[in-house]
Design a protein around this motif. Structure first.
Motif, PDB file in Angstrom:
ATOM      1  N   VAL A 254      30.562  24.876   5.033  1.00 17.96           N
ATOM      2  CA  VAL A 254      29.676  24.415   3.657  1.00 17.96           C
ATOM      3  C   VAL A 254      30.594  23.073   3.344  1.00 17.96           C
ATOM      4  N   GLU A 255      31.958  23.107   3.215  1.00 16.38           N
ATOM      5  CA  GLU A 255      32.463  22.030   2.773  1.00 16.38           C
ATOM      6  C   GLU A 255      32.435  20.946   3.661  1.00 16.38           C
ATOM      7  N   ALA A 256      32.578  21.155   5.055  1.00 13.97           N
ATOM      8  CA  ALA A 256      32.443  20.045   5.866  1.00 13.97           C
ATOM      9  C   ALA A 256      31.084  19.433   5.876  1.00 13.97           C
ATOM     10  N   HIS A 257      29.996  20.201   5.801  1.00 10.86           N
ATOM     11  CA  HIS A 257      28.708  19.661   5.517  1.00 10.86           C
ATOM     12  C   HIS A 257      28.382  18.933   4.396  1.00 10.86           C
ATOM     13  N   GLN A 258      29.105  19.425   3.080  1.00  8.55           N
ATOM     14  CA  GLN A 258      28.983  18.664   1.985  1.00  8.55           C
ATOM     15  C   GLN A 258      29.740  17.314   2.038  1.00  8.55           C
ATOM     16  N   ARG A 259      30.814  17.319   2.722  1.00  6.64           N
ATOM     17  CA  ARG A 259      31.396  15.861   2.537  1.00  6.64           C
ATOM     18  C   ARG A 259      30.671  14.889   3.765  1.00  6.64           C
ATOM     19  N   ALA A 260      30.051  15.368   4.723  1.00  9.78           N
ATOM     20  CA  ALA A 260      29.203  14.647   5.680  1.00  9.78           C
ATOM     21  C   ALA A 260      27.981  14.219   4.745  1.00  9.78           C
ATOM     22  N   TRP A 261      27.480  14.935   3.852  1.00  2.79           N
ATOM     23  CA  TRP A 261      26.107  14.406   2.964  1.00  2.79           C
ATOM     24  C   TRP A 261      26.643  13.573   2.272  1.00  2.79           C
ATOM     25  N   ASP A 262      27.838  13.754   1.574  1.00  2.42           N
ATOM     26  CA  ASP A 262      28.307  12.742   0.620  1.00  2.42           C
ATOM     27  C   ASP A 262      28.867  11.378   1.303  1.00  2.42           C
ATOM     28  N   ARG A 263      29.330  11.441   2.428  1.00  2.06           N
ATOM     29  CA  ARG A 263      29.706  10.365   3.016  1.00  2.06           C
ATOM     30  C   ARG A 263      28.495   9.317   3.403  1.00  2.06           C
ATOM     31  N   LEU A 264      27.383  10.245   4.142  1.00  2.00           N
ATOM     32  CA  LEU A 264      26.275   9.595   4.675  1.00  2.00           C
ATOM     33  C   LEU A 264      25.443   9.075   3.438  1.00  2.00           C
ATOM     34  N   SER A 265      25.451   9.331   2.207  1.00  2.00           N
ATOM     35  CA  SER A 265      24.771   8.798   1.297  1.00  2.00           C
ATOM     36  C   SER A 265      25.223   7.654   0.608  1.00  2.00           C
ATOM     37  N   LYS A 266      26.564   7.257   1.257  1.00  5.33           N
ATOM     38  CA  LYS A 266      27.164   6.079   0.596  1.00  5.33           C
ATOM     39  C   LYS A 266      27.129   4.679   1.437  1.00  5.33           C
ATOM     40  N   ALA A 267      27.439   3.663   1.161  1.00  2.00           N
ATOM     41  CA  ALA A 267      27.352   2.505   2.393  1.00  2.00           C
ATOM     42  C   ALA A 267      28.559   2.874   3.161  1.00  2.00           C
ATOM     43  N   GLY A 268      28.115   2.424   4.505  1.00  2.00           N
ATOM     44  CA  GLY A 268      29.191   2.519   5.454  1.00  2.00           C
ATOM     45  C   GLY A 268      29.813   1.306   5.960  1.00  2.00           C
ATOM     46  N   ASN A 269      30.173   1.298   6.940  1.00  2.00           N
ATOM     47  CA  ASN A 269      30.896   0.128   7.633  1.00  2.00           C
ATOM     48  C   ASN A 269      29.955  -1.316   7.574  1.00  2.00           C
ATOM     49  N   TRP A 270      28.614  -0.979   8.039  1.00  2.00           N
ATOM     50  CA  TRP A 270      27.569  -1.885   8.575  1.00  2.00           C
ATOM     51  C   TRP A 270      26.213  -1.840   7.900  1.00  2.00           C
ATOM     52  N   LEU A 271      25.957  -0.516   7.287  1.00  2.00           N
ATOM     53  CA  LEU A 271      24.741  -0.185   6.831  1.00  2.00           C
ATOM     54  C   LEU A 271      24.749   0.363   5.131  1.00  2.00           C
ATOM     55  N   THR A 272      23.681  -0.181   4.422  1.00  2.00           N
ATOM     56  CA  THR A 272      23.949   0.155   2.968  1.00  2.00           C
ATOM     57  C   THR A 272      23.485   1.961   3.014  1.00  2.00           C
ATOM     58  N   GLY A 273      23.874   2.533   1.876  1.00  2.00           N
ATOM     59  CA  GLY A 273      23.392   3.772   1.542  1.00  2.00           C
ATOM     60  C   GLY A 273      22.040   3.994   1.852  1.00  2.00           C
ATOM     61  N   GLU A 274      21.381   3.286   1.527  1.00  2.00           N
ATOM     62  CA  GLU A 274      19.776   3.461   1.530  1.00  2.00           C
ATOM     63  C   GLU A 274      19.351   3.285   3.033  1.00  2.00           C
ATOM     64  N   GLU A 275      19.968   2.343   3.773  1.00  2.00           N
ATOM     65  CA  GLU A 275      19.601   2.415   5.080  1.00  2.00           C
ATOM     66  C   GLU A 275      20.238   3.523   5.742  1.00  2.00           C
ATOM     67  N   ARG A 276      21.261   4.063   5.627  1.00  2.00           N
ATOM     68  CA  ARG A 276      21.638   5.387   5.961  1.00  2.00           C
ATOM     69  C   ARG A 276      20.724   6.418   5.893  1.00  2.00           C
ATOM     70  N   LEU A 277      20.294   6.404   4.468  1.00  2.00           N
ATOM     71  CA  LEU A 277      19.393   7.606   4.251  1.00  2.00           C
ATOM     72  C   LEU A 277      17.911   7.615   5.159  1.00  2.00           C
ATOM     73  N   LYS A 278      17.579   6.364   5.354  1.00  2.00           N
ATOM     74  CA  LYS A 278      16.406   5.992   6.025  1.00  2.00           C
ATOM     75  C   LYS A 278      16.578   6.509   7.460  1.00  2.00           C
ATOM     76  N   VAL A 279      17.775   5.992   8.122  1.00  2.00           N
ATOM     77  CA  VAL A 279      18.046   6.453   9.533  1.00  2.00           C
ATOM     78  C   VAL A 279      18.014   8.055   9.734  1.00  2.00           C
ATOM     79  N   MET A 280      18.688   8.773   8.584  1.00  2.00           N
ATOM     80  CA  MET A 280      18.419  10.202   8.496  1.00  2.00           C
ATOM     81  C   MET A 280      17.053  10.707   8.412  1.00  2.00           C
ATOM     82  N   ALA A 281      16.435  10.160   7.621  1.00  2.00           N
ATOM     83  CA  ALA A 281      15.098  10.616   7.558  1.00  2.00           C
ATOM     84  C   ALA A 281      14.073  10.137   8.701  1.00  2.00           C
ATOM     85  N   GLU A 282      14.547   9.324   9.558  1.00  2.00           N
ATOM     86  CA  GLU A 282      13.909   8.756  10.752  1.00  2.00           C
ATOM     87  C   GLU A 282      14.037   9.802  11.740  1.00  2.00           C
TER      88      GLU A 282
END
Length: 245
Positions: free
Chosen positions: A18-46
């Motif tokens: 549960v904790e690992a999945h929560q860390r992943a969800w938190d991290r994926l929602s934020k801007a990464g190295n090259w994509l914004t948080g919004e773009e990352r969420l769209k990739v997840m949705a796609e």
């Protein structure tokens, strides 16, 4: 922030998962190295949308996944070349080729973006598959957080035998010293063009599978099933998914 729990599961779920999945969800929602948080969420949705796309079954049933030439049905407003890449990875990763990779890069997706997108799809698939496996709905996607990408590319990443540039085990720099520990492992190099994605993905791996040291420690068992049973299941799943690593 979207909180992950599995209180609706008919099975007891270890807290470290549960904790690992929560860390992943938190991290994926934020801007990464090259994509914004919004773009990352769209990739997840796609990635989720791709499983229900009419092209999904066509790709899996086709003699070649590349014989399906019509544009994929998009569930987001991501660029069409991103959508095509995501749908093919979701539908038929075992038959993708280096030629396909090069064509994808030539379509305008930078190598850095390619690796980050692959990581996001892999995270989403792993966590969604876990939910499916224990018989609960996939968890709600997190909300995108504001912020700008870091645009960090490690100087040590270069072209080796793999499709995309990565960091060799004996060539890492000080920024990645925390990651390159223990015995050499080629698979852990896979996402190192975008090091935070490698760190994040193998954080999930350590919970859902075993950590690096645990994999090689045959003097004790760390899960409810043994090393041998884990590897038997892993080998069968790999065969079904045409993962020839």
């Amino acid at each position: 922030m979207s909180n992950i729990n599995y209180d609706d599961s008919p099975y007891s779920v270890r807290e470290d998962i549960v904790e690992a999945h929560q860390r992943a969800w938190d991290r994926l929602s934020k801007a990464g190295n090259w994509l914004t948080g919004e773009e990352r969420l769209k990739v997840m949705a796609e990635a989720r949308h791709a499983r229900d796309c009419p092209g999904y079954a066509k790709i899996r049933e086709a003699l070649s996944p590349f014989s399906i030439t019509e544009p994929f049905d998009s569930g987001t407003d991501l660029p069409q070349n991103w959508v095509n890449m995501i749908h093919l990875i979701v539908a038929d990763p075992g038959r993708l080729t280096q030629t396909w990779y090069k064509k994808t890069i030539d379509s305008g997706i930078l190598e850095t973006h390619f690796v980050e997108i692959v990581s996001i799809v892999a995270h989403t698939t792993a966590i969604d598959t876990f939910a499916n496996g224990i018989g609960v709905p996939v968890r709600a996607l997190p909300e995108a957080q504001s912020g700008e990408p870091s645009y960090y590319r490690p100087a040590e990443a270069r072209q080796h035998q793999a499709w995309s540039p990565n960091i060799a085990w004996d060539e890492y720099g000080p920024n990645e010293a925390d990651y390159f520990v223990g015995p050499e492992s080629n698979i852990r190099r896979a996402l190192t063009l975008v090091p935070d994605e490698a760190r994040g993905f193998f954080d999930v791996v350590a919970a859902q599978y075993l950590s690096g040291p645990e994999m090689r420690d045959f003097t004790q068992e760390f899960r409810a099933i043994t090393h041998l049973q884990i590897e038997l299941l892993a080998a069968r799943v790999s065969a079904l998914n045409q993962c020839t690593y």
